[in-house]
Scaffold this active site. Structure first.
Site, PDB file in Angstrom:
ATOM      1  N   ASN A 193       0.658  -1.052  -0.073  1.00 39.37           N
ATOM      2  CA  ASN A 193       0.069   0.026  -0.053  1.00 39.37           C
ATOM      3  C   ASN A 193       0.884   1.370   0.177  1.00 39.37           C
ATOM      4  O   ASN A 193       0.424   2.569  -0.578  1.00 39.37           O
ATOM      5  CB  ASN A 193      -0.959   0.147   1.001  1.00 39.37           C
ATOM      6  CG  ASN A 193      -0.405   0.281   2.524  1.00 39.37           C
ATOM      7  OD1 ASN A 193       0.728  -0.236   2.640  1.00 39.37           O
ATOM      8  ND2 ASN A 193      -1.092   0.565   3.361  1.00 39.37           N
ATOM      9  N   GLU A 222       5.217  -3.734  12.154  1.00 44.72           N
ATOM     10  CA  GLU A 222       4.460  -2.623  11.838  1.00 44.72           C
ATOM     11  C   GLU A 222       3.110  -3.328  11.220  1.00 44.72           C
ATOM     12  O   GLU A 222       2.917  -3.640   9.940  1.00 44.72           O
ATOM     13  CB  GLU A 222       5.018  -1.600  11.167  1.00 44.72           C
ATOM     14  CG  GLU A 222       6.270  -1.095  11.489  1.00 44.72           C
ATOM     15  CD  GLU A 222       6.133   0.006  12.843  1.00 44.72           C
ATOM     16  OE1 GLU A 222       5.076   0.296  13.345  1.00 44.72           O
ATOM     17  OE2 GLU A 222       7.212  -0.150  13.364  1.00 44.72           O
ATOM     18  N   CYS A 244      -2.858   2.206   6.419  1.00 46.42           N
ATOM     19  CA  CYS A 244      -3.023   1.275   7.705  1.00 46.42           C
ATOM     20  C   CYS A 244      -3.651   2.428   8.660  1.00 46.42           C
ATOM     21  O   CYS A 244      -3.813   1.948   9.729  1.00 46.42           O
ATOM     22  CB  CYS A 244      -1.571   0.973   8.077  1.00 46.42           C
ATOM     23  SG  CYS A 244      -0.278   2.133   8.174  1.00 46.42           S
ATOM     24  N   GLU A 287       9.289   3.428  13.106  1.00 44.83           N
ATOM     25  CA  GLU A 287      10.077   3.485  11.789  1.00 44.83           C
ATOM     26  C   GLU A 287      10.071   5.079  12.082  1.00 44.83           C
ATOM     27  O   GLU A 287       9.527   5.879  12.540  1.00 44.83           O
ATOM     28  CB  GLU A 287       9.247   3.161  10.884  1.00 44.83           C
ATOM     29  CG  GLU A 287       9.406   1.683  10.994  1.00 44.83           C
ATOM     30  CD  GLU A 287       8.805   0.940   9.698  1.00 44.83           C
ATOM     31  OE1 GLU A 287       7.832   1.114   9.043  1.00 44.83           O
ATOM     32  OE2 GLU A 287       9.634  -0.025   9.125  1.00 44.83           O
TER      33      GLU A 287
HETATM   34  P1  NAD Z   1       0.221  -9.094   4.146  1.00 46.46           P
HETATM   35  O1  NAD Z   1       0.434  -9.300   5.558  1.00 46.46           O
HETATM   36  O2  NAD Z   1      -0.645  -9.871   3.471  1.00 46.46           O
HETATM   37  O3  NAD Z   1       1.580  -9.029   3.508  1.00 46.46           O
HETATM   38  C1  NAD Z   1       2.830  -8.273   3.615  1.00 46.46           C
HETATM   39  C2  NAD Z   1       3.947  -8.855   3.400  1.00 46.46           C
HETATM   40  O4  NAD Z   1       4.419 -10.177   4.127  1.00 46.46           O
HETATM   41  C3  NAD Z   1       4.184  -9.151   1.718  1.00 46.46           C
HETATM   42  O5  NAD Z   1       5.417  -8.998   1.255  1.00 46.46           O
HETATM   43  C4  NAD Z   1       3.724 -10.627   1.967  1.00 46.46           C
HETATM   44  O6  NAD Z   1       4.414 -11.445   0.628  1.00 46.46           O
HETATM   45  C5  NAD Z   1       4.655 -11.005   3.140  1.00 46.46           C
HETATM   46  N1  NAD Z   1       4.304 -12.288   3.522  1.00 46.46           N
HETATM   47  C6  NAD Z   1       2.880 -12.853   3.579  1.00 46.46           C
HETATM   48  N2  NAD Z   1       2.780 -13.984   4.168  1.00 46.46           N
HETATM   49  C7  NAD Z   1       4.154 -14.157   4.917  1.00 46.46           C
HETATM   50  C8  NAD Z   1       4.741 -15.259   5.685  1.00 46.46           C
HETATM   51  N3  NAD Z   1       3.939 -15.948   6.148  1.00 46.46           N
HETATM   52  N4  NAD Z   1       5.889 -15.194   5.960  1.00 46.46           N
HETATM   53  C9  NAD Z   1       6.795 -13.996   5.577  1.00 46.46           C
HETATM   54  N5  NAD Z   1       6.076 -13.254   4.662  1.00 46.46           N
HETATM   55  C10 NAD Z   1       4.897 -12.985   4.699  1.00 46.46           C
HETATM   56  O7  NAD Z   1      -0.221  -7.507   4.179  1.00 46.46           O
HETATM   57  P2  NAD Z   1      -0.615  -6.449   2.825  1.00 46.46           P
HETATM   58  O8  NAD Z   1      -1.903  -7.168   2.407  1.00 46.46           O
HETATM   59  O9  NAD Z   1       0.642  -6.438   1.795  1.00 46.46           O
HETATM   60  O10 NAD Z   1      -0.636  -5.169   3.425  1.00 46.46           O
HETATM   61  C11 NAD Z   1      -1.773  -4.956   4.202  1.00 46.46           C
HETATM   62  C12 NAD Z   1      -1.519  -4.966   5.790  1.00 46.46           C
HETATM   63  O11 NAD Z   1      -0.539  -4.314   5.951  1.00 46.46           O
HETATM   64  C13 NAD Z   1      -2.815  -4.389   6.146  1.00 46.46           C
HETATM   65  O12 NAD Z   1      -2.943  -4.861   7.563  1.00 46.46           O
HETATM   66  C14 NAD Z   1      -2.302  -2.753   6.881  1.00 46.46           C
HETATM   67  O13 NAD Z   1      -2.608  -2.249   7.906  1.00 46.46           O
HETATM   68  C15 NAD Z   1      -0.933  -3.162   7.153  1.00 46.46           C
HETATM   69  N6  NAD Z   1       0.085  -2.138   7.143  1.00 46.46           N
HETATM   70  C16 NAD Z   1       0.698  -1.457   8.272  1.00 46.46           C
HETATM   71  C17 NAD Z   1       1.497  -0.409   8.327  1.00 46.46           C
HETATM   72  C18 NAD Z   1       2.023  -0.064   9.493  1.00 46.46           C
HETATM   73  O14 NAD Z   1       3.124   0.630   9.413  1.00 46.46           O
HETATM   74  N7  NAD Z   1       1.538  -0.247  10.957  1.00 46.46           N
HETATM   75  C19 NAD Z   1       1.674   0.303   7.201  1.00 46.46           C
HETATM   76  C20 NAD Z   1       1.188  -0.350   5.991  1.00 46.46           C
HETATM   77  C21 NAD Z   1       0.283  -1.334   5.921  1.00 46.46           C
END
Ligand code: NAD
Length: 507
Positions: free
Chosen positions: A152, A250, A284, A464
């Site tokens: 995102n 995060e 997020c 961060e």
């Molecule tokens: P996601 O958890 O599906 O994936 C994030 C990353 O993790 C991707 O690169 C994915 O390929 C990888 N991944 C997935 N499963 C994994 C595993 N088992 N082991 C290692 N890596 C794995 O999240 P998304 O759909 O890409 O992003 C949306 C989420 O991110 C939302 O929940 C949002 O709130 C959160 N987010 C948080 C912040 C923050 O700073 N708190 C910022 C942006 C997004």
């Protein structure tokens, strides 16, 4: 267009070792492919970690101002390529052009900010309790850092993790989201152009369940920096715990805007529209709950719904569009499912609630901006992250109830309050359980010179950005140097002066 040779390992672009690939699609038109990318597995990750391990001894000895100069050049290249990167971002993940430019700008800001740290203190000297002993503490790099990012903020978030890591002297293996591999490749290409030495940053594209898990398990990786969903974050944190590997998480949010009766309602309304629908609610920090004091709720709701009705949905390249598509069809279905859950729980759909399929929307992943009314704190739609253009209006009677409801979720990323009363604002700052608190501003809008992160299930205590950005990828090393000529062993706490009640110095 990328053709599958999208891993960057030890200074070489290469395909996955077994030749597997995956496509990246445009969410505004899923028939349009952005490129074909290496579908990496454990073998590719191990090669990347090995390359990072080999590069580490030399990179960590490069003078810090020189490492900072790499970031300075990267900042300039990001600036020169801002428009092209922003346009690629619109195509690959759908956010509207203006916001995509903001995403790149955040990385530019981070590059310059971090470059400035190249000549800043990275430790301190303290007096010793012993004569002729020099005591200092300094930050040192941890080694190989594994970076796993979501889609995102596909340029900003990698910059938050990678720039501090490189500046501190770490080497990196970067596994970006499978939804935005094209942007990750451009990011790495620019770093290479900026003068990145071979092996210092390695890229492995692919899926989380394959490349991501392999990176978390890799023995040579000393710290994982992860941003993504809470469900995945918990798995990663527990695997890292078992390996005694450092991990920074995060994670998700269920952010709220509180609107009190003494607020500037016009301002609150503008902020709520931006907070809820920017990036199609896929931030997020998105305001997926709006808690309005009962006395002003009818007025607020009417003004809010009028504004939401005017939001233009479409391709992010159209300058008139304010809400782009959501990331993919799976997410589109998930969002719609949440709206159905809300209805079944008793919420009222006052706007939207539909998948958009007609005309220009037919080939894309579009959801109508949606407002749910009569939402109560126990409902799933008030508790779970939806990550789409959907927001819940909730009624509260006073400040105390607003604070209690705002805090009553598992998450704690961003909470905001609109009020004209400074006493209520300070009460809220004190009592809101969140890493980010805004007054008379929406829940989104972080600046890179402040720490960013959340409490409760939004994270594990790391932050961060800001000057604490370096914490996740450095260790503290304390150094003691004896330069006395006496040839005598002076033991700390034993042979040294003791100051106790009513006593004078004993030695
Ligand atoms: P996601 O958890 O599906 O994936 C994030 C990353 O993790 C991707 O690169 C994915 O390929 C990888 N991944 C997935 N499963 C994994 C595993 N088992 N082991 C290692 N890596 C794995 O999240 P998304 O759909 O890409 O992003 C949306 C989420 O991110 C939302 O929940 C949002 O709130 C959160 N987010 C948080 C912040 C923050 O700073 N708190 C910022 C942006 C997004």
């Amino acid at each position: 267009m990328y053709d599958g040779r999208t891993n960057y390992i030890g200074g070489q672009w290469c395909a996955a070792s077994n030749g597997a690939t995956f496509p990246s699609l445009n969410p505004a038109d899923t028939e349009q492919m952005i490129g074909i990318f290496a579908r990496s597995g454990a073998e590719d990750v191990h090669r990347a970690v090995e390359a990072a391990e080999q590069a580490y001894p030399q990179w960590c000895r490069v003078p810090k101002p020189e490492r900072a100069a790499l970031l300075l050049r990267m900042g300039r290249l990001l600036e020169q390529n801002k428009e092209a990167l922003a346009r690629l971002m619109v195509l690959e993940m759908g956010k509207v052009l203006e916001e995509a430019r903001g995403d790149v700008q955040e990385a530019i800001d981070m590059a310059y900010y971090m470059a400035g740290f190249g000549r800043m203190p990275d430790g301190y000297v303290v007096p010793s309790e012993r004569t002729d002993i020099y005591c200092a503490a300094r930050r040192v790099p941890v080694g190989v850092v594994g970076v796993i990012t979501p889609w995102n903020f596909p340029i900003a978030i990698p910059s938050w993790k990678i720039f501090p890591a490189l500046l501190a002297g770490n080497t990196v293996v970067f596994k970006p989201s499978e939804e935005t591999p094209g942007l990750a490749c451009r990011f790495v290409e620019l770093l290479v152009e900026a003068g990145l030495p071979d092996g210092v940053l390695n890229l492995v594209t692919g899926y989380g369940s394959e490349a991501g898990t392999a990176l978390v398990e890799a023995r040579g990786v000393r710290v994982i920096s992860f941003t993504g969903s809470t469900a995945v974050g918990k798995q990663i944190a527990s695997r890292c715990g078992e390996q005694m590997k450092r991990v920074s998480c995060e994670l998700g949010g269920k952010n709220a805007i509180l609107v009190l009766e003494d607020a500037d309602l016009e301002l609150a309304c503008k902020g709520a529209v931006w907070g809820a629908f920017a990036t199609s609610g896929q931030r997020c920090t998105a305001a997926s709950r709006i808690l309005v004091q009962k006395s002003v709720k009818p007025r607020f709701l009417q003004a809010f719904v009028e504004r939401v009705a005017q939001l233009r949905v479409g391709s992010g390249l159209d300058p008139n569009v304010e809400v782009g598509p959501v990331i993919n069809r799976r997410q589109l279905e998930r969002i719609h499912e949440y709206v159905q859950i809300g209805k079944a729980e008793g919420a009222e759909v006052v706007m939207g609630g539909t998948v958009l399929t007609e005309g220009a929307y037919a080939k894309g992943c579009y959801y109508a901006p949606t407002v749910l009314n009569k939402v109560t704190p126990q409902m799933r739609i008030a508790q779970e992250e939806i990550f789409g253009p959907v927001t819940a209006i909730m009624e509260v009677s006073d400040l105390a109830e607003a604070l209690a409801v705002a805090n009553a979720t598992a998450y704690g990323l961003s909470l905001s309050i609109y009020t004209g009363d400074v006493r209520k604002a300070f009460r809220a700052i004190e009592q809101l359980e969140a890493g980010l608190v805004y007054v008379n501003l929406p829940t989104s809008g972080a600046e890179i010179q402040l720490p960013f992160g959340g409490v409760k299930q939004t994270g594990n205590g790391s932050r961060e950005a800001g000057w604490v950005a370096m914490d996740y990828c450095t260790e503290w090393k304390s150094v003691y140097i004896n330069y006395s000529e006496a040839g005598e062993l002076v033991r700390a706490q034993i042979d040294t002066p003791v100051l106790s009640d009513g006593d004078s110095l004993s030695r």
